[in-house]
Design a protein around this motif. Sequence first.
Motif, mmCIF file in Angstrom:
data_model
loop_
_atom_site.group_PDB
_atom_site.id
_atom_site.type_symbol
_atom_site.label_atom_id
_atom_site.label_comp_id
_atom_site.label_asym_id
_atom_site.label_seq_id
_atom_site.Cartn_x
_atom_site.Cartn_y
_atom_site.Cartn_z
ATOM 1 N N TYR A 252 0.863 -1.181 0.000
ATOM 2 C CA TYR A 252 0.000 0.000 0.000
ATOM 3 C C TYR A 252 0.900 1.231 0.000
ATOM 4 C CZ TYR A 252 -3.574 3.367 1.457
ATOM 5 O OH TYR A 252 -4.425 4.443 1.523
ATOM 6 N N ARG A 463 -0.995 -1.191 -4.342
ATOM 7 C CA ARG A 463 -2.253 -0.462 -4.155
ATOM 8 C C ARG A 463 -1.954 0.995 -3.823
ATOM 9 N NH1 ARG A 463 -4.746 -2.554 -6.380
ATOM 10 N NH2 ARG A 463 -5.573 -4.403 -5.332
ATOM 11 N N PHE A 489 -10.572 -2.817 -4.986
ATOM 12 C CA PHE A 489 -9.467 -2.397 -4.123
ATOM 13 C C PHE A 489 -8.833 -3.587 -3.419
ATOM 14 C CE2 PHE A 489 -7.651 -0.643 -0.217
ATOM 15 C CZ PHE A 489 -6.968 0.477 -0.691
ATOM 16 N N ASP A 495 -2.316 -1.723 -9.067
ATOM 17 C CA ASP A 495 -2.535 -0.348 -9.496
ATOM 18 C C ASP A 495 -1.273 0.166 -10.177
ATOM 19 O OD1 ASP A 495 -4.973 -0.406 -8.258
ATOM 20 O OD2 ASP A 495 -4.394 0.838 -6.549
#
Length: 518
Positions: A252, A463, A489, A495
């Motif tokens: 993340y 992410r 998500f 991503d």
Amino acid sequence: MKRELGTKKFSIVFYLLLLIYSVISHLALGYPPNIYAILGNFLILLMAYRLSKFLFCAILLIHSLICTAYIPEAIFYGSPSIGIIASLLETNSQESWEYLQSLPLYSYAICIIFLLFSLGVMIFSMKINRTLFQKKYLIVFLLLTVIATVYKPWSNERKGKGFYLPDTRVSLVGFYLINYQLIKGYHAEKDKINLMKNIPATWQIESAQPSYQNYVLVIGESMRQDYLSMYGYPHNTTPFLASTNGVVLNHYISAAPNTQTSLLRTLYHYQGEQTQYQNNIITLAKSAGFKTYWFSNQGMTGGFDTVAARVGATADEVYFTKHFSDSSININDRKLLPIFAEKLQQPSDKPRLFVLYLMGSHPEFCQRLTEKPSFDFINKNLSCYLESLKQTDSLLKQIVHQLQLRGESYSLIYFSDHGLSHTDKDSSSVNLRVGSEHKENYQVPFIKISSDDKERITLNASRSAFNFIYGFAQWLNVKEKSLDNGYQFFSENNDKIKVFNWHNDIDFEPLASDPALQ
């Protein structure tokens, strides 16, 4: 009347000192070396000197004081940026004092040396006969100064980027123009947000079927992923998070390297370069029928004037441990537990969203602690940093315990707003502070813990926090027209990661690495 030194020898010495000052003051503002910049700075000062010694001394003194104040920012953060401006204007007295305490001694030494050198140049200038520099050259010098000043903006114009004078490399001009534009832009954005507080959200809710009665979002502060034992760090900094069931995101990436710029792009609906200020996580939850709470241990300085606090201002119930009158008080994050427990125990016929915003591991780290650190790691600062991580881990354990005592279904998400960079890494005085040049400035923890979790699931996809608002809606099980585009998500689909480095959105992968010390 004091005697002036009229020989060419002393004039040459003065010109040389002025050239050195032009170089050093340029670097002191965080700008890279540039021949046009140095030439422009030198000629501006030289022209001011020829016109009036008083004018020269006034410019030199004011500019030197500003350079002296900015030197620490130049050392650690570079030239002016919206991140620096936001931090400056949205920092309370406690955070300012902690920031000053966190600066290494050598940065203060550099400031003092530069200021003494500047005063020396100013005193020496009073002894030189300024008429040795003939006034007829002023027009030539003015023309050269204009060329040096407009060269970069003109170059950008030729490249199709537009003519923008604050882009000039001549720091005696550009530094003040860019700061004026940044401050103007900051206040314009702030005015937009304040205006939007009274404008209804434009969310178009298609359905809301929350799976849990209580949702808790905990926003951490300055927590690097690679210093957490939940991600494999050898010191036991997160015993609870390392062992609990839940969903852990391994990659993340925060949107930006400091609080204001990061949360602006995380908590609001951010599309392209446009922020929809009325559409944020709180207004989304309220539009979907949730009762919302915002509990913050970060300041409400002057009336909701931080990026996060403005989101919190839209909640049904708001609690700040620090208000304008007591923003200098250092309060531990545990202060949020009683108010959370009290509100949690109140009955509700609606699903509820609680947001807890922590001080976490905000520098200065030792100020975050209620007792001495249990770690003995390199030096006091890093020992306190590790202990602050463990303290947040303990707080999360207590929050989950309160949810379990309530006996209702729940789901909790925890992430940090940004990471930190090492300074003086090769010395015993190594420390951590905000930066923008390394991957670790953006690599932060993310975990989702729910009452029905049966195992620990790890997602390895990259992410981006730019997409958190989509994950937030999916977490609440809310379908909203603009967010319902098929993106998942909580999946293993990567991503494309970009981060805002205070100047531009840039690719994350090419950034240098600054790994944790062990």
